[in-house]
Scaffold this motif. Structure first.
Motif, short mmCIF file in Angstrom:
data_model
loop_
_atom_site.label_atom_id
_atom_site.label_comp_id
_atom_site.label_asym_id
_atom_site.label_seq_id
_atom_site.Cartn_x
_atom_site.Cartn_y
_atom_site.Cartn_z
N LYS A 93 50.36 -25.17 42.87
CA LYS A 93 50.06 -24.71 41.52
C LYS A 93 49.45 -23.33 41.60
O LYS A 93 48.62 -23.05 42.46
CB LYS A 93 49.05 -25.65 40.87
N VAL A 94 49.89 -22.47 40.70
CA VAL A 94 49.29 -21.14 40.63
C VAL A 94 48.42 -21.08 39.40
O VAL A 94 48.87 -21.35 38.29
CB VAL A 94 50.37 -20.04 40.57
N CYS A 95 47.16 -20.76 39.62
CA CYS A 95 46.20 -20.66 38.52
C CYS A 95 45.92 -19.17 38.36
O CYS A 95 45.24 -18.57 39.18
CB CYS A 95 44.95 -21.44 38.91
N SER A 96 46.52 -18.60 37.31
CA SER A 96 46.44 -17.15 37.20
C SER A 96 45.87 -16.75 35.85
O SER A 96 46.20 -17.36 34.83
CB SER A 96 47.85 -16.58 37.39
N PRO A 97 45.00 -15.75 35.81
CA PRO A 97 44.41 -15.34 34.53
C PRO A 97 45.49 -14.93 33.51
O PRO A 97 45.29 -15.07 32.32
CB PRO A 97 43.52 -14.15 34.90
N GLU A 98 46.64 -14.48 34.01
CA GLU A 98 47.74 -14.09 33.11
C GLU A 98 48.16 -15.24 32.21
O GLU A 98 48.60 -15.04 31.08
CB GLU A 98 48.97 -13.66 33.91
N ASP A 99 48.06 -16.47 32.75
CA ASP A 99 48.49 -17.62 31.96
C ASP A 99 47.40 -18.14 31.04
O ASP A 99 47.58 -19.13 30.35
CB ASP A 99 48.92 -18.77 32.90
N MET A 100 46.24 -17.49 31.08
CA MET A 100 45.13 -18.01 30.28
C MET A 100 44.58 -16.97 29.33
O MET A 100 43.43 -17.05 28.90
CB MET A 100 44.02 -18.49 31.21
N THR A 104 39.56 -19.93 25.45
CA THR A 104 38.11 -19.93 25.41
C THR A 104 37.60 -20.35 26.79
O THR A 104 38.38 -20.87 27.60
CB THR A 104 37.58 -20.95 24.39
N GLU A 105 36.32 -20.15 27.02
CA GLU A 105 35.74 -20.56 28.31
C GLU A 105 36.02 -22.02 28.59
O GLU A 105 36.41 -22.41 29.68
CB GLU A 105 34.22 -20.36 28.28
N ARG A 134 38.90 -11.82 37.45
CA ARG A 134 39.50 -11.80 36.11
C ARG A 134 39.34 -13.16 35.44
O ARG A 134 39.02 -13.27 34.26
CB ARG A 134 40.99 -11.53 36.20
N LEU A 135 39.58 -14.19 36.23
CA LEU A 135 39.46 -15.56 35.73
C LEU A 135 38.04 -15.80 35.20
O LEU A 135 37.83 -16.52 34.23
CB LEU A 135 39.77 -16.52 36.87
N LEU A 136 37.08 -15.16 35.87
CA LEU A 136 35.68 -15.34 35.47
C LEU A 136 35.28 -14.34 34.39
O LEU A 136 34.09 -14.21 34.08
CB LEU A 136 34.77 -15.13 36.69
N ASP A 137 36.27 -13.61 33.85
CA ASP A 137 35.99 -12.60 32.82
C ASP A 137 35.00 -11.55 33.28
O ASP A 137 34.21 -11.04 32.48
CB ASP A 137 35.44 -13.25 31.53
#
Ligand code: ATP
Ligand code: MG
Length: 273
Positions: A93-100, A104-105, A134-137
């Motif tokens: 699985k790829v967990c990428s900020p692009e998909d999120m 919201t947090e 990025r994921l962590l803003d």
């Protein structure tokens, strides 16, 4: 005779998820392939292989987490995807900020948690958490970040998968210091540094792989950059080559060298002639 074990084996290895296979998810990051431009690349892939073996080993704890850190454009995401592919783990699985974007947090944390919960169900799983900061803003002005997401990730990075299950977590970041300040660095099994190209030979290796220059042009570039200071990420260099390819062949060498200098990737110093 078909037995229960066969079904379980098929479930694990043969049945492809409805939303694309693991390989497809990684292909997106590997469309340009991995060019072995020098020792740093081969030794990183070798070390990566050791972590993969460790994650796979029956006697291991079942959890291996690796951080690939390096400057922007150095090729972290592609190398992490390559390692995920080399692992050959059936669940990726790829967990990428692009998909999120726009999450919201809370929904972000729930999504990350879901990836991990899904992974725990499979006997060999790999999760790629791309671009952690990025994921962590994280933003350098302030600085600010999402503490909720940070805490969730910290917990998940340390959580042992259920007995008999193996989980390999690959993370990327260009902000090593920030992760250190957040006390996240110590949560990883290992850290691999992804460097920029730093020698004329590194650049030559990439140019030779591309079909942008003739033999004669390559020789000229090799001559011109001998002894020069080089510092450029592979992503930037490939983009630069793409751009230079659009110009006519007579001016490519000049264009390439000028652009490299403009980008700060090449310092001819006293070498200028
Ligand atoms: P960012 O800082 O924006 O996240 P990044 O460091 O993650 O960038 P990538 O997105 O991985 O960089 O881009 C690297 C690009 O270079 C990819 O298109 C990849 O296919 C290509 N590439 C070629 N050779 C290599 C290599 N040896 N290592 C990494 N990437 C490579
Ligand atoms: Mg990246």
């Amino acid at each position: 005779m078909v037995e229960r074990g066969d079904f379980l084996h098929a479930l694990e290895n043969d049945i492809k998820p409805a939303f694309g296979t693991a390989a497809e998810a990684l292909e997106h990051f590997l469309s340009r392939g991995i060019i072995n431009w020098g020792n740093p690349v081969s030794s990183l892939l070798e070390d990566g292989q050791l972590y993969i073996q460790q994650a796979r080993a029956t006697e291991s704890s079942g959890l291996v987490s690796v951080l690939l850190e390096g400057p922007p454009n150095s090729g972290k995401t592609a190398l992490a995807a390559e390692l995920a592919k080399l692992s050959d783990f059936p669940f990726v699985k790829v967990c990428s900020p692009e998909d999120m974007v726009g999450f919201t947090e809370t929904s972000k944390c729930l999504q990350i948690r879901k990836y991990f919960d899904d992974a725990y169900r499979s006997s060999l799983s790999c999760i790629l958490v791309d671009n952690i900061e990025r994921l962590l803003d994280y933003g350098p002005i302030g600085p600010r970040y999402s503490n909720l997401t940070l805490q969730a990730l910290l917990v998940l990075l340390k959580k042992q998968p259920p007995k008999g299950r193996k989980l390999l977590i690959l993370c990327t970041s260009s902000r090593r210091q920030v992760l250190e300040d957040m006390e996240m660095l110590s949560a990883f099994t290992g850290v691999l540094h992804v460097p920029n190209l730093s020698q004329p030979e590194h650049v030559m290796a990439v140019l030779e792989e591309s079909d942008a220059f003739s033999k004669k042009d390559l020789q000229k570039i090799q001559h011109d950059i001998r002894g020069a200071r080089i510092f450029i990420g592979i992503k930037k260099l490939l983009a630069l080559i793409d751009m230079v390819k659009q110009t006519d062949e007579d001016s490519r060498v000049f264009k390439f060298l000028t652009k490299m200098q403009e980008e700060g990737g090449l310092d001819l110093g006293t070498n200028v002639q």
